[in-house]
Design a protein around this motif. Structure first.
Motif, short mmCIF file in Angstrom:
data_model
loop_
_atom_site.label_atom_id
_atom_site.label_comp_id
_atom_site.label_asym_id
_atom_site.label_seq_id
_atom_site.Cartn_x
_atom_site.Cartn_y
_atom_site.Cartn_z
N LYS A 60 43.55 89.48 54.16
CA LYS A 60 43.34 90.37 52.86
C LYS A 60 44.77 90.15 51.80
CE LYS A 60 42.75 94.75 54.24
NZ LYS A 60 42.66 96.45 55.23
N ILE A 61 45.88 90.02 52.47
CA ILE A 61 46.82 88.77 51.22
C ILE A 61 46.59 87.81 50.62
CG2 ILE A 61 49.14 88.55 50.79
CD1 ILE A 61 49.68 90.09 53.46
N LYS A 62 45.88 87.02 51.36
CA LYS A 62 44.99 85.50 51.21
C LYS A 62 44.23 85.96 49.89
CE LYS A 62 44.28 82.07 54.01
NZ LYS A 62 43.60 82.03 54.85
N ALA A 63 43.38 87.12 49.77
CA ALA A 63 42.17 87.78 49.74
C ALA A 63 42.83 88.15 48.11
CB ALA A 63 41.43 87.90 49.77
N GLN A 64 43.70 88.54 48.08
CA GLN A 64 44.86 89.88 47.06
C GLN A 64 45.27 88.45 46.34
OE1 GLN A 64 47.21 92.34 49.16
NE2 GLN A 64 45.32 93.94 48.79
N PHE A 65 46.00 87.74 46.90
CA PHE A 65 46.57 86.49 45.88
C PHE A 65 45.58 85.69 45.29
CE2 PHE A 65 50.79 86.88 48.51
CZ PHE A 65 51.31 86.20 47.09
N GLU A 66 44.48 85.14 46.14
CA GLU A 66 43.22 84.41 45.11
C GLU A 66 43.29 85.54 43.92
OE1 GLU A 66 40.16 83.91 48.18
OE2 GLU A 66 41.86 82.12 48.77
N GLU A 67 42.97 86.87 44.27
CA GLU A 67 42.13 87.56 42.67
C GLU A 67 42.89 87.72 42.19
OE1 GLU A 67 38.85 89.53 42.86
OE2 GLU A 67 39.34 90.13 41.28
#
Lengths: 186, 254
Positions: A60-67
């Motif tokens: 989730k954090i990775k996705a948020q960072f990517e976002e």
């Protein structure tokens, strides 16, 4: 206190033979089984959910960072576009301004030229008119001066110079002399 | 005077109260503290399992995750891949040893000494680790390569390389035992002081003991992972060992 330590030491010495703490007894088997049970419980039931939660959160954090990274890139692109548009607009504005200035200068120059031409035209027309008028005046003068001069001369002399033919010739000669005199001076 | 007699008479190095089932003798204090530590470990785990969430991890969950994360990193660095058995083994070793060590902090008048101060537990842990390591080595490299590994770098050194493998569980077991046992003896000696003086050294020593407990649990788990890493690569060649193995000598004396 001292006797009690001695007592303790004595007890220890006595029990050491049958109970060496470096030699395992059946407790070893109990510990083996206990650890196996604990290991099994942790391995099968406790660690997987923890790992799942951890992996999920990391994803989730990775996705948020990517976002966030994507949004940042988009914002930067928009910013760059804005900048380029602004620069374009500025260039356009300055181009138009330059054009207007040139046009203005052109118009002014044109008008000035026109004015100069007009002025020249007016001046030359005026000069021409003056010339004509001067010529007319001169011609008129030529006619009248002769008459006036002969009349005056006749009065002074007391005889008439009415011999037109002769008097006119002499007056004309005189005037011609007058005319040629200033011209040679000029 | 009565109290000092009681306390000092407890100083019997390595003496455990025992009970017997048939011809088997068990150390009752070690069994008790093992059960207590096991229940605490499993209870903590189950509590965590119920409250584990991906959204808002509690402090306990973060501590667990930090441990799992560290173990995972070490395993990946030493074994070159993630092994589905080594990670839970190392985590369980760490947590169980830590809780066992910390049982000492609870003042039970030495009725419940830490289970890690008994060689029965530490031998058991060492045995589990070394059997798992040898099984892992055979699986990774094949039986032939595993056996040949003992003949390297020179066949003449085979007795040494075999001895090295045999000594590993004992070093693991005795290092842990010695550290925790010594802490217990120190507490007993402090107990010889007059009653009004005992709290003074006891509190810092117990705090120090807790730190020792963490370090020993850490070392046991780390060495377990390192042994797995060495097992995957073969014995004593020295030329193709994982860089992480170089940490080992620094940690050994602790």
């Amino acid at each position: 206190m001292i006797p009690s330590i001695i007592l303790a030491a004595a007890e220890e010495g006595g029990s050491e033979e049958k109970n060496n703490f470096l030699v395992p007894n059946a407790t070893f088997l109990f510990e083996l089984v206990s650890f196996a049970i604990i290991l099994f419980v942790l391995w099968k039931w406790i660690l997987p959910p923890i790992n799942n939660a951890m992996t999920e959160r990391q994803n989730k954090i990775k996705a948020q960072f990517e976002e966030a990274e994507k949004l940042k890139a988009e914002a930067q692109a928009a910013e760059a576009e804005n900048q380029s548009q602004l620069a374009e607009a500025r260039a356009e504005a300055s181009r138009i301004r330059e054009e207007a200035r040139e046009q203005g200068a052109q118009i002014v120059a044109q008008h000035r030229e026109q004015a100069v031409v007009e002025a020249e035209r007016i001046t030359s027309a005026a000069q021409a008119q003056i010339e004509v008028e001067r010529a007319q005046a001169l011609a008129q003068l030529k006619n009248e001066v002769g008459t006036i001069a002969t009349t005056l001369a006749g009065r002074i002399v007391g005889e008439s110079f009415d011999d037109d033919e002769r008097s006119k010739r002499s007056v004309d000669e005189f005037i011609a002399g007058l005319e040629s005199a200033p011209k040679s001076e000029a | 005077m009565t109290q000092s007699v009681l306390v000092s008479s407890d100083i019997e190095i390595g003496h455990h109260p025992t009970f017997s089932i048939g011809s088997f003798t068990f150390n009752s204090d070690t069994v008790t503290s093992t059960v207590i530590a096991g229940i605490i470990v499993i209870a903590l785990g189950l509590m965590l399992r119920r409250s584990a969430s991906a959204e808002t991890p509690g402090k306990m969950q973060l501590a667990w995750e930090a441990l799992v994360d560290w173990v995972t990193t070490e395993v990946e660095a030493n074994l070159g891949k993630l092994n589905p058995f080594v990670i839970p083994l190392a985590v369980t070793l760490f947590v169980f040893i830590l809780i066992s060590n910390w049982v000492e902090v609870v003042p039970t008048e030495h009725k419940v000494p830490p289970a890690t101060a008994d060689t029965n537990l530490t031998y058991a842990l060492g045995l589990v680790v070394i059997i798992a390591v040898q099984v892992y080595a055979v699986r990774e490299r094949g039986l032939g390569d595993y056996a040949k590994g003992f003949l390297e770098p020179y066949p003449v050194m085979a007795p040494l390389t075999i001895l090295e493998e045999l000594i590993k569980p004992f070093t693991l077991a005795l290092r842990l035992f010695g550290n925790i046992f010594a802490g217990g003896i120190m507490l007993l000696i402090i107990g010889l002081l007059p009653a009004y003086l005992t709290p003074l050294p006891t509190v810092p020593w117990k705090l120090f003991g807790m730190a020792i407990g963490v370090i020993q649990a850490f070392i046991f788990a780390l060495l377990t992972i390192l042994y797995f890493g060495m097992a995957a690569q073969g014995h004593g060649g020295g030329h193709d060992e994982a860089p992480a193995k170089e940490h080992e000598p620094e940690l050994q004396p602790a």
